[in-house]
Design a protein around this motif. Sequence first.
Motif, PDB file in Angstrom:
ATOM      1  N   PRO A   1       2.150  -0.412  -5.104  1.00 14.89           N
ATOM      2  CA  PRO A   1       1.853   0.057  -3.751  1.00 14.89           C
ATOM      3  C   PRO A   1       1.483  -1.091  -2.799  1.00 14.89           C
ATOM      4  O   PRO A   1       0.944  -2.102  -3.236  1.00 14.89           O
TER       5      PRO A   1
ATOM      6  N   LYS B   1      -0.772  -2.040   0.358  1.00 17.06           N
ATOM      7  CA  LYS B   1      -1.913  -1.569   1.157  1.00 17.06           C
ATOM      8  C   LYS B   1      -2.471  -2.706   1.993  1.00 17.06           C
ATOM      9  O   LYS B   1      -2.524  -3.847   1.528  1.00 17.06           O
TER      10      LYS B   1
ATOM     11  N   ASP C   1       1.789  -5.464 -10.940  1.00 12.78           N
ATOM     12  CA  ASP C   1       1.720  -4.147 -11.529  1.00 12.78           C
ATOM     13  C   ASP C   1       1.497  -4.212 -13.044  1.00 12.78           C
ATOM     14  O   ASP C   1       2.340  -3.803 -13.831  1.00 12.78           O
TER      15      ASP C   1
ATOM     16  N   VAL D   1       9.377   1.882   3.380  1.00 10.12           N
ATOM     17  CA  VAL D   1       7.961   1.837   2.995  1.00 10.12           C
ATOM     18  C   VAL D   1       7.192   1.068   4.055  1.00 10.12           C
ATOM     19  O   VAL D   1       7.594  -0.036   4.450  1.00 10.12           O
TER      20      VAL D   1
ATOM     21  N   ALA E   1       0.459   0.767   3.767  1.00  8.89           N
ATOM     22  CA  ALA E   1      -0.512   1.865   3.849  1.00  8.89           C
ATOM     23  C   ALA E   1      -1.859   1.345   4.349  1.00  8.89           C
ATOM     24  O   ALA E   1      -2.159   0.160   4.211  1.00  8.89           O
TER      25      ALA E   1
ATOM     26  N   ASP F   1      -7.735   1.350   1.379  1.00  9.87           N
ATOM     27  CA  ASP F   1      -8.418   2.442   0.675  1.00  9.87           C
ATOM     28  C   ASP F   1      -9.799   2.635   1.281  1.00  9.87           C
ATOM     29  O   ASP F   1     -10.460   1.670   1.663  1.00  9.87           O
TER      30      ASP F   1
END
Length: 731
Positions: free
Chosen positions: A339, A341, A508, A559, A562, A565
């Motif tokens: 992901p 971010k 990852d 994509v 994002a 968090d």
Amino acid sequence: MGEVKHSICRVCHAQCPILVEMEDGKPVKVVGDKDNPIYHGYTCVKGRELPYMHYSDKRLLHSQKMQADGTHAPIPHEQAFDEVAEKLKHILDTYGPRSIAYYVGTHGYNNFATNRFADAWMDAIESPMRFSSVTIDQPGKAIATALHGAWQGGTTNIEQADAWMFVGTNPIVSMFGGTPVNPARAIQKAKKRGLELVVVDPRVTDVAKHATIHLQPKPGNDPAILAGMLRVIFEEGLYDQKFTTENVNGFVELREAVDAFTPDFVAERADIPAEKLKEAARMIARAARAGCTAGTGPNMAGYGNLTEYLLLSMMSICGHWLQEGDKLPNPGVLVNRGPAKAQPSGPFPAWGFGEKLRVRNLANTAAGLPTAAAADEILMDGEGKVRALLSLGGNPMMAWPDQLKTYDAIRELDLFISIDPLMTASARLSHYVIAPKLSLEYEATTALQEMLGIGLSGEGYQAPYAQHCEKIMDPPEGSDVIEDWEFFYGISQRMGLELTLEPWSFMDPAGKAANATKLDMSNKPSATQIWEALLKNSPVPLSEVKKSESGKIYDVPEVRVAPRDEGHTARFDVGNDVMMKELEEVKAGIVQDREKDYDFRMISRRLHDHHNSNWHFAPRMSRQYKYNPAFMNPGDMKAHGLKTGDIIEVIAERASIKGIVEEAPDVREGSIAMTHCWGDLPGQDDDVLTHGSNTGRLSSVEKDYDPYSGIPRMSSIPINIRLLQSAVAAE
Ligand SMILES: Nc1nc2c(c(=O)[nH]1)N[C@H]1C(S)=C(S)[C@@H](COP(=O)(O)OP(=O)(O)OC[C@H]3O[C@@H](n4cnc5c(=O)[nH]c(N)nc54)[C@H](O)[C@@H]3O)O[C@H]1N2
Ligand SMILES: Nc1nc2c(c(=O)[nH]1)N[C@H]1C(S)=C(S)[C@@H](COP(=O)(O)OP(=O)(O)OC[C@H]3O[C@@H](n4cnc5c(=O)[nH]c(N)nc54)[C@H](O)[C@@H]3O)O[C@H]1N2
Ligand code: SF4
Ligand SMILES: [Mo]
């Protein structure tokens, strides 16, 4: 015209798509693929030489075994596997896993599948002794990222930037350091839309010719230059207040540490105009988005970790990373990037963890085990001594720093194995040389380049691009050659080892373990099955990529980065203690004081038509250079009474080599530029006009080395020179 087949060039990591013209099943001509959507037909001389390489009479068509008198004789590969497996098993049982090491060279990387196999094999024998060319290349990159933290929102690229700074890298020749895909075109295109370019290099390189500002410093001064730029950015308030407050620790420490690097101080130290330094700082800081990348020069010129660290810190305090909502240019086709971010990871271990080496207090690093200490690990007796070395598409005798020590070490080995198509300097010292297939004879994908872009700013593809290619020819008739990975499979079978293949992933680790494949050790998998295993978790299934023969851009879901968090607390660190301490050392000028008795600095550089030690003799590649000249500024030549073609002695503290002078107005006065990976074994290298000289001999791994990565000075090496033979006599 014969049949034309698609393939991928694997001479270097750029992985250019190629069209190979075939006649009677043989390649006769290679050209670029003009219809390719991102490479736009680019190839270089090296790739166009592939047909020659496959049929060169110097290519090994059979594996070789060293005889009692040191010469080599052919051996069937199955028999070589039997003998090697038995010898390795004996060494393993007698001395333990640490006695067996591998060295992955550049061809070990360019052949992605082999690399994964080598690790699976090392996992199976539980040896930590994994050396690679990374720690004698740009170890500062991984180490600085660990000290500083990585941006989880993706790496930065030239197509989305308004300004870029190249520090000691020349991507137009090297396809590395900031723009790997058709770099000249990419830079010209970016400049047309207004990209501002800063280049820091003691030479007027191919990329410096496009620079808005070229700083041409004395080599070895990059940390001082970057500290000076940071000082300007702080003083003029050009940093990104909001980004810094949210994401950065160590702001005050960095600001204090660079305070001593006033423009006047840096101007004098590096011999560059203070005004240009200030302009460069403003250009990078004021850009809406900028990228800063360094190459081999600064990573080899001392304080390489610090140089990379200051570049990352500059990126961070200027808030130049991709932001929330920015589009990822390549969400991934063959490689799963995990992901994206808009948040930093905190720092992670950079050094001192994992395996400890027995010399110079070195240990594992974020860039891997220090290869500069591999020779010592072989030479030093006692518990843990390395007795067997597997060189995988590498050439230690040409590439490792401190060639004289390397020579002693390699001859000390109980077992030295090279997988190499040529009887290189290293192969000639190998007990077994395993003859591999060459690229057009086996399947491949562009996963390597994609993967580089996940970890390194400026690398990778700026679009969801990928290519798969099948083998397009069989090896020459009567030959006995294998794909490199088959060596590891073959010896594992004989040693009774189980192999588990893991995909290669920077970001990852969970995906890596979850997608591991345990191999069937009784029925050998096919190359196709190997690729399927390695790319199990690819965003686009390999079967889909296989449908197109040519490289193409895939229609994958867009994509965007994002948001961070909720409650994310990790921050970048731009004020690492060790780095701040190194800045103090740089300011004090310890190095400059120590080296004042030397007239010149030897700097490293790459040649367009040659790749490291590979196939130097290939006809088209050697058209311009059959040796590695000593490129000198005309002013220096005049002052020393030298002309092009003169043979000089290049004298460093560690050793001397010969150099053939070539006039080069692009080189700064006081520097001499020579390319690495030339020459021959000590005592067999007198004929410098035929094979050049090995600059690795000028480096000492015991003096003036980085305390963490162990990399010694391999650029900006203090030297003196003296005329040995004038050009007329040399003819
Ligand atoms: N002084 C100094 N030293 C340097 C450098 C420098 O700038 N200055 N640069 C450093 C850097 S960045 C690097 S990466 C290292 C390079 O270090 P190495 O990777 O050890 O050197 P290469 O010459 O790239 O080795 C590639 C080997 O692969 C072989 N080969 C070619 N084609 C094939 C093939 O199809 N299959 C297989 N199996 N093998 C093949 C070649 O014959 C060659 O022996 O050198 C380092 N050394
Ligand atoms: N054609 C070709 N392409 C290659 C290779 C090759 O041999 N030939 N090798 C491949 C490999 S293994 C690698 S790692 C990459 C490397 O890719 P790059 O790092 O881009 O390698 P170079 O082109 O040698 O660029 C290094 C630059 O650093 C400069 N330099 C030297 N010392 C200093 C210094 O102290 N400070 C600064 N600022 N600059 C300095 C040199 O003048 C040179 O222009 O290239 C890869 N691509
Ligand atoms: S740059 Fe040259 S050697 Fe490298 S992949 Fe492309 S064609 Fe091959
Ligand atoms: Mo390299």
